[in-house]
Design an enzyme around this catalytic site. Structure first.
Site, PDB file in Angstrom:
ATOM      1  N   ARG A   1       0.888  -1.175   0.064  1.00 28.15           N
ATOM      2  CA  ARG A   1      -0.063  -0.128   0.146  1.00 28.15           C
ATOM      3  C   ARG A   1       0.975   1.234  -0.086  1.00 28.15           C
ATOM      4  O   ARG A   1       1.273   1.868   0.930  1.00 28.15           O
ATOM      5  CB  ARG A   1      -0.919  -0.210   1.017  1.00 28.15           C
ATOM      6  CG  ARG A   1      -1.893   1.302   1.562  1.00 28.15           C
ATOM      7  CD  ARG A   1      -2.807   1.438   0.381  1.00 28.15           C
ATOM      8  NE  ARG A   1      -3.873   0.299   0.594  1.00 28.15           N
ATOM      9  CZ  ARG A   1      -4.843   0.002  -0.522  1.00 28.15           C
ATOM     10  NH1 ARG A   1      -4.794   0.746  -1.862  1.00 28.15           N
ATOM     11  NH2 ARG A   1      -5.526  -0.823  -0.363  1.00 28.15           N
TER      12      ARG A   1
ATOM     13  N   ARG B   1       1.232  -6.064  -9.960  1.00 29.77           N
ATOM     14  CA  ARG B   1       1.473  -5.337  -8.648  1.00 29.77           C
ATOM     15  C   ARG B   1       1.962  -6.420  -7.537  1.00 29.77           C
ATOM     16  O   ARG B   1       2.151  -6.237  -6.197  1.00 29.77           O
ATOM     17  CB  ARG B   1       0.649  -4.237  -8.091  1.00 29.77           C
ATOM     18  CG  ARG B   1      -0.812  -4.825  -7.944  1.00 29.77           C
ATOM     19  CD  ARG B   1      -1.447  -3.702  -7.497  1.00 29.77           C
ATOM     20  NE  ARG B   1      -3.040  -4.215  -7.031  1.00 29.77           N
ATOM     21  CZ  ARG B   1      -3.815  -3.522  -6.357  1.00 29.77           C
ATOM     22  NH1 ARG B   1      -3.563  -2.525  -5.635  1.00 29.77           N
ATOM     23  NH2 ARG B   1      -4.975  -3.862  -6.329  1.00 29.77           N
TER      24      ARG B   1
ATOM     25  N   HIS C   1       0.175   3.858 -10.268  1.00 36.71           N
ATOM     26  CA  HIS C   1      -0.680   4.212  -9.090  1.00 36.71           C
ATOM     27  C   HIS C   1      -0.081   5.130  -8.140  1.00 36.71           C
ATOM     28  O   HIS C   1       0.162   4.535  -6.938  1.00 36.71           O
ATOM     29  CB  HIS C   1      -1.306   2.819  -8.731  1.00 36.71           C
ATOM     30  CG  HIS C   1      -2.681   3.261  -8.004  1.00 36.71           C
ATOM     31  ND1 HIS C   1      -2.765   4.119  -6.999  1.00 36.71           N
ATOM     32  CD2 HIS C   1      -3.744   2.659  -8.181  1.00 36.71           C
ATOM     33  CE1 HIS C   1      -4.002   3.899  -6.252  1.00 36.71           C
ATOM     34  NE2 HIS C   1      -4.665   3.165  -7.277  1.00 36.71           N
TER      35      HIS C   1
ATOM     36  N   ASP D   1     -12.162  10.131  -6.667  1.00 39.26           N
ATOM     37  CA  ASP D   1     -11.845   9.080  -7.497  1.00 39.26           C
ATOM     38  C   ASP D   1     -12.374   9.235  -8.909  1.00 39.26           C
ATOM     39  O   ASP D   1     -13.365   9.011  -9.369  1.00 39.26           O
ATOM     40  CB  ASP D   1     -12.717   7.867  -6.850  1.00 39.26           C
ATOM     41  CG  ASP D   1     -11.966   6.400  -7.371  1.00 39.26           C
ATOM     42  OD1 ASP D   1     -11.193   6.562  -8.350  1.00 39.26           O
ATOM     43  OD2 ASP D   1     -12.312   5.291  -7.039  1.00 39.26           O
TER      44      ASP D   1
ATOM     45  N   GLU E   1      -2.284   9.605 -11.057  1.00 39.28           N
ATOM     46  CA  GLU E   1      -1.625   8.176 -11.725  1.00 39.28           C
ATOM     47  C   GLU E   1      -1.900   8.623 -13.136  1.00 39.28           C
ATOM     48  O   GLU E   1      -2.892   8.186 -13.744  1.00 39.28           O
ATOM     49  CB  GLU E   1      -2.649   7.251 -11.204  1.00 39.28           C
ATOM     50  CG  GLU E   1      -2.836   7.110  -9.772  1.00 39.28           C
ATOM     51  CD  GLU E   1      -4.048   6.269  -9.275  1.00 39.28           C
ATOM     52  OE1 GLU E   1      -4.280   5.143  -9.988  1.00 39.28           O
ATOM     53  OE2 GLU E   1      -4.641   6.511  -8.380  1.00 39.28           O
TER      54      GLU E   1
HETATM   55  O1  TA6 Z   1      -6.950   4.376  -8.690  1.00 36.42           O
HETATM   56  C1  TA6 Z   1      -7.992   4.722  -7.870  1.00 36.42           C
HETATM   57  C2  TA6 Z   1      -8.474   3.452  -7.474  1.00 36.42           C
HETATM   58  O2  TA6 Z   1      -8.611   2.769  -8.487  1.00 36.42           O
HETATM   59  C3  TA6 Z   1      -9.596   3.499  -6.332  1.00 36.42           C
HETATM   60  O3  TA6 Z   1     -10.843   3.407  -6.936  1.00 36.42           O
HETATM   61  C4  TA6 Z   1      -9.327   2.583  -5.164  1.00 36.42           C
HETATM   62  O4  TA6 Z   1      -9.833   1.716  -5.167  1.00 36.42           O
HETATM   63  C5  TA6 Z   1      -7.713   2.623  -5.252  1.00 36.42           C
HETATM   64  O5  TA6 Z   1      -7.474   2.718  -6.464  1.00 36.42           O
HETATM   65  C6  TA6 Z   1      -7.160   1.530  -4.528  1.00 36.42           C
HETATM   66  O6  TA6 Z   1      -7.233   0.420  -4.968  1.00 36.42           O
HETATM   67  P1  TA6 Z   1      -6.603  -0.833  -4.111  1.00 36.42           P
HETATM   68  O7  TA6 Z   1      -7.006  -2.134  -4.988  1.00 36.42           O
HETATM   69  O8  TA6 Z   1      -5.042  -0.858  -4.148  1.00 36.42           O
HETATM   70  O9  TA6 Z   1      -7.356  -0.933  -2.915  1.00 36.42           O
END
Ligand code: TA6
Length: 340
Positions: A78, A101, A179, A224, A283
């Site tokens: 994370r 990832r 991301h 988002d 991103e």
């Molecule tokens: O990039 C934004 C997003 O797609 C959000 O919708 C949010 O869920 C985030 O990514 C994080 O996703 P993750 O699967 O890493 O918890």
């Protein structure tokens, strides 16, 4: 890897030589640490091919990684810069944001040369190829090469090259995102420049399409969104820190903005309740129009990040001028931006 030189007795970050070192983090996961002579550094975990640290010459961390990040496969780490491939988001049977990832990448000792000449010497090349298990969930053969480079002025550059290696003549399509989790002083002190007036898809409003109306983008609640056809340069201005991140992208038309705010974070086990205040994801992505490759074809997507002091010139931010000044002052101008 580019170089492996390490000085015998490093005294302070400013006195170190440039180096590329393979080591293990506290979690036991392997990572590569890039260091530049003036003290800039970056770390890349082989798990996820994920950049998990980028520091300036004072040792300040510029990326956000949650204090609750687990560093335990199969969960993605994370924070930092997770790679979303072969899909961004959730579609069909593929896991959310794809599998790149949470796979172990390998060091790529002999990558095909880049067409352009390179001035940056501190970098690592990684490669991901699908396993038998991956082929069951995404039946396409590919080679994903990732270069992570640290410029002498501290710029962080990621270049992805994805090649279709199917032998049965089939093309494939994918979506993609870097991301990127930026570390910010306080989300209420942050403004984005470069996305005003653009069309976006709002994931919090049924994926409907809207047009951005405000003069500048600031943050007061969860966000988002995917901005479509975003410009090559986006600035993330942190007023409290008096710091601007300049993000340059190439081959990646879209830009995602994400902050989960207070309620969403309650459902995220690897994210502290208050941490949303200190991060923002911006991103570079290719989401709206998937990329299609025929066998033998290759796609390239580049992101370049720099962190410069914010300044205003007649009320207008000019990060380019600041960046240039910073490079001139640090004597890093020669070959500062040519990582590929
Ligand atoms: O990039 C934004 C997003 O797609 C959000 O919708 C949010 O869920 C985030 O990514 C994080 O996703 P993750 O699967 O890493 O918890």
């Amino acid at each position: 890897m580019a170089t492996t030189s390490t000085p015998p007795t490093p005294k302070s970050p400013r006195q170190q030589a440039s180096s590329v070192e393979r080591t293990k983090g506290p979690s036991g996961l392997e990572k590569v640490v890039l260091r530049e002579a003036r003290g800039f550094s970056a770390e890349v975990h082989l798990y996820g091919g994920q950049v998990t640290s980028w520091k300036n010459d004072r040792g300040d961390e510029l990326l956000f990684v949650s204090n609750k990040a687990t560093f335990k496969p199969p969960k993605a780490i994370r924070g930092g810069i997770p790679i979303c491939f072969p899909q961004f988001g959730t579609h069909g049977n593929l896991e959310k944001h794809g599998f790149a990832r949470n796979r172990f990448w390998a060091i790529d000792d002999n990558p095909p040369p880049f067409p352009e000449s390179t001035a940056v010497k501190t970098f690592v090349d990684l490669i991901l190829k699908p396993s038998e298990e991956d082929l069951k969930i995404w039946p396409h053969s590919f080679e994903f090469r990732l270069r992570v480079a640290l410029g002498p002025g501290g710029d962080l550059v990621l270049i992805s090259r994805i090649r279709n290696t199917n032998t049965d003549g089939r093309p494939f399509s994918f979506t993609f995102a870097y991301h990127t989790y930026f570390s910010v002083s306080d989300i209420s002190e942050v403004r984005i420049e470069g996305l005003e007036t653009l069309d976006y898809i709002d994931y919090l409003r049924g994926k409907e399409r809207f047009t951005e109306q405000g003069d500048a983008i600031v943050f007061e609640s969860e966000v988002d969104k995917i901005y479509l056809d975003a410009p090559a340069k986006i600035a993330i201005i942190d007023h409290e820190k008096k710091r601007t991140f300049v993000l340059r992208k190439d081959g990646l038309p879209d830009a995602v903005l994400w902050n989960p705010w207070d309620k969403k974070t309650k459902n995220m086990q690897d994210f502290g309740d208050e941490e949303y205040k200190h991060m923002l994801c911006v991103e570079p992505a290719a989401v709206e129009m998937p990329i299609t490759l025929k066998p033998g074809e290759e796609w390239k997507g580049k992101m370049e990040l720099s962190a410069v002091p914010s300044s205003y010139c007649s009320g207008q931010l000019d990060p380019d001028k600041e960046h240039l000044m910073a490079l001139i002052l640090s004597g890093a101008l020669a070959g500062a931006d040519a990582a590929s």
